[in-house]
Design a protein around this motif. Structure first.
Motif, PDB file in Angstrom:
ATOM      1  N   GLY A  24       0.805  -1.217   0.000  1.00 55.82           N
ATOM      2  CA  GLY A  24       0.000   0.000   0.000  1.00 55.82           C
ATOM      3  C   GLY A  24       0.835   1.262   0.000  1.00 55.82           C
ATOM      4  O   GLY A  24       2.049   1.237   0.229  1.00 55.82           O
ATOM      5  N   PRO A  25       0.188   2.397  -0.256  1.00 59.22           N
ATOM      6  CA  PRO A  25       0.906   3.661  -0.408  1.00 59.22           C
ATOM      7  C   PRO A  25       1.313   4.328   0.894  1.00 59.22           C
ATOM      8  O   PRO A  25       2.161   5.207   0.890  1.00 59.22           O
ATOM      9  N   ASN A  26       0.711   3.951   2.004  1.00 58.88           N
ATOM     10  CA  ASN A  26       1.058   4.578   3.279  1.00 58.88           C
ATOM     11  C   ASN A  26       2.146   3.756   3.965  1.00 58.88           C
ATOM     12  O   ASN A  26       1.903   2.669   4.472  1.00 58.88           O
ATOM     13  N   VAL A  27       3.338   4.308   3.947  1.00 54.21           N
ATOM     14  CA  VAL A  27       4.534   3.578   4.359  1.00 54.21           C
ATOM     15  C   VAL A  27       5.074   4.167   5.659  1.00 54.21           C
ATOM     16  O   VAL A  27       5.176   5.387   5.797  1.00 54.21           O
ATOM     17  N   ILE A  28       5.416   3.302   6.588  1.00 53.42           N
ATOM     18  CA  ILE A  28       6.125   3.731   7.794  1.00 53.42           C
ATOM     19  C   ILE A  28       7.576   3.284   7.658  1.00 53.42           C
ATOM     20  O   ILE A  28       7.861   2.104   7.483  1.00 53.42           O
ATOM     21  N   VAL A  29       8.480   4.247   7.733  1.00 58.18           N
ATOM     22  CA  VAL A  29       9.905   3.960   7.698  1.00 58.18           C
ATOM     23  C   VAL A  29      10.410   4.034   9.135  1.00 58.18           C
ATOM     24  O   VAL A  29      10.349   5.090   9.779  1.00 58.18           O
ATOM     25  N   PHE A  30      10.893   2.911   9.648  1.00 55.40           N
ATOM     26  CA  PHE A  30      11.375   2.831  11.028  1.00 55.40           C
ATOM     27  C   PHE A  30      12.898   3.008  11.039  1.00 55.40           C
ATOM     28  O   PHE A  30      13.618   2.295  10.331  1.00 55.40           O
ATOM     29  N   LEU A  31      13.369   3.931  11.848  1.00 57.61           N
ATOM     30  CA  LEU A  31      14.791   4.279  11.888  1.00 57.61           C
ATOM     31  C   LEU A  31      15.334   4.026  13.289  1.00 57.61           C
ATOM     32  O   LEU A  31      14.892   4.627  14.261  1.00 57.61           O
ATOM     33  N   VAL A 103       9.222   6.904  11.832  1.00 55.27           N
ATOM     34  CA  VAL A 103       9.190   6.564  13.248  1.00 55.27           C
ATOM     35  C   VAL A 103      10.624   6.263  13.662  1.00 55.27           C
ATOM     36  O   VAL A 103      11.284   5.422  13.044  1.00 55.27           O
ATOM     37  N   ALA A 104      11.113   6.956  14.686  1.00 53.38           N
ATOM     38  CA  ALA A 104      12.546   6.891  14.980  1.00 53.38           C
ATOM     39  C   ALA A 104      12.822   6.993  16.468  1.00 53.38           C
ATOM     40  O   ALA A 104      11.989   7.455  17.251  1.00 53.38           O
ATOM     41  N   LYS A 105      14.027   6.589  16.825  1.00 54.70           N
ATOM     42  CA  LYS A 105      14.491   6.752  18.204  1.00 54.70           C
ATOM     43  C   LYS A 105      15.984   7.036  18.193  1.00 54.70           C
ATOM     44  O   LYS A 105      16.684   6.752  17.210  1.00 54.70           O
ATOM     45  N   ASP A 106      16.456   7.644  19.293  1.00 54.86           N
ATOM     46  CA  ASP A 106      17.883   7.835  19.496  1.00 54.86           C
ATOM     47  C   ASP A 106      18.476   8.549  18.268  1.00 54.86           C
ATOM     48  O   ASP A 106      17.891   9.504  17.752  1.00 54.86           O
ATOM     49  N   PHE A 107      19.616   8.091  17.769  1.00 52.29           N
ATOM     50  CA  PHE A 107      20.242   8.748  16.614  1.00 52.29           C
ATOM     51  C   PHE A 107      19.333   8.749  15.393  1.00 52.29           C
ATOM     52  O   PHE A 107      19.411   9.654  14.546  1.00 52.29           O
ATOM     53  N   GLY A 108      18.457   7.753  15.257  1.00 49.00           N
ATOM     54  CA  GLY A 108      17.563   7.691  14.103  1.00 49.00           C
ATOM     55  C   GLY A 108      16.643   8.881  13.985  1.00 49.00           C
ATOM     56  O   GLY A 108      16.081   9.136  12.907  1.00 49.00           O
ATOM     57  N   CYS A 109      16.483   9.645  15.075  1.00 49.21           N
ATOM     58  CA  CYS A 109      15.624  10.833  15.006  1.00 49.21           C
ATOM     59  C   CYS A 109      16.230  11.900  14.095  1.00 49.21           C
ATOM     60  O   CYS A 109      15.487  12.664  13.468  1.00 49.21           O
TER      61      CYS A 109
END
Length: 316
Positions: A24-31, A103-109
């Protein structure tokens, strides 16, 4: 977990590992943060696909199952942004109709906020764990008030953390990191002590992390080691990527774990509680997880997922 596909994408001569599930077109990229990998988002990826999203979680170059560059000491933040853009293109996510949540945490932000500033027409929103957007010009100097044994100061010193970590296998390094960084105190070593020595070997894992989880992390780093991850996270100067806009315009949710040691970094609590963070994000929500640590997404996945999906649902 068995539904998650694992792919390798060639970017600048490197094979980069990506976990991918859903359509689908709604993508969550987790970092992920340091020294984590895609696996840190395993609970969120399953929740996301069950809610109708496609979930993508890469391992950055030199992290986990992704190749390290030929010269790890030259790896940069700019490389990371370029890698992420190349991964999205390769996964057939066209610019003309695809929209991202980050969606990210720590350095991924850092890459999450940079991508939202570079591509506000493609980013639907950003969710970060504990880290609000603060432009470099307004960011506190974390190192100045803290002793020499502050873990970031130690990790910034070329070779020191590699030697410290190198005394153990990768699984033990992760054991120590999860024990140490799930506490509410900033990790600071004494003058003649290394960061890994802050953990007593007999200390049990946090109850929400299994030995199986620990093995998954450790096995992923047996070949790559930690040099590239340390270089990108702690030694590569953040690149502004030509950004002149210093306000994030897309919706942002910052989930703050009240027991995250990051809250005790000099100036961070004041920036959050004073409302200063809202100067840099025009549509910002702050929510708190009272028992949340630096690993709140693994510690309390159901609570984190509910906060994340409620926010994402409002901005599709």
């Amino acid at each position: 977990m068995d539904q998650i596909q694992h792919k390798y994408i060639s970017v600048q001569g490197l094979k980069l590992h990506v976990a991918d599930i859903g359509t689908g077109p709604n993508v969550i990229v987790f970092l992920h943060g340091f020294p984590e990998i895609w696996y840190t988002w395993r609970h969120q990826m399953i929740a996301a696909v069950n809610a109708g999203f496609r979930a993508i979680a890469p391992d950055y170059r030199g992290h986990g199952l992704s190749d390290p560059p030929p010269e790890p000491d030259k790896a940069s933040c700019r490389d990371l942004i370029n890698d992420l853009l190349a991964i999205l293109e390769d996964l057939a996510i066209p610019k003309i109709f695809c929209f991202w949540f980050l969606v990210a945490k720590d350095f991924g932000c850092w890459p999450a906020y940079v991508l939202s500033l570079l591509y506000p027409d493609r980013a639907l929103g950003v969710v970060t764990l504990g880290v609000p957007y603060i432009p470099a010009s307004s960011r506190p100097d974390f190192k100045k008030p803290l002793p020499e044994g502050f873990y970031i100061s130690r990790f910034q010193e070329p070779g020191r953390a590699e030697a410290d970590f190198g005394r153990f296998d990768a699984t033990t390094v992760f054991r120590n990191i999860y024990i140490l960084f799930s506490r509410s105190e900033i990790p600071i070593a004494a003058e003649n002590q290394e960061i890994m020595d802050l953990v007593d070997p007999s200390t049990p894992l946090p109850p929400w992390l299994s030995e199986e989880d620990l093995e998954a992390y450790g096995a992923s780093y047996e070949k790559t080691g930690f040099q590239t991850a340390l270089q990108i996270t702690y030694r590569s100067k953040p690149d502004d990527m030509g950004i002149t806009e210093l306000v994030v315009k897309v919706p942002v949710l910052v989930i703050v774990g009240k027991k995250d040691y990051f809250n005790k970094f000099p100036g961070i609590e004041d920036i959050i509680t004073s409302g200063m963070v809202k100067e840099f994000a025009s549509d910002l929500e702050l929510v708190y997880m009272p028992e949340g640590t630096h690993f709140a997404q693994e510690q309390s996945p159901d609570q984190f997922n509910q906060l994340m999906l409620t926010f994402l649902g409002k901005h599709i």
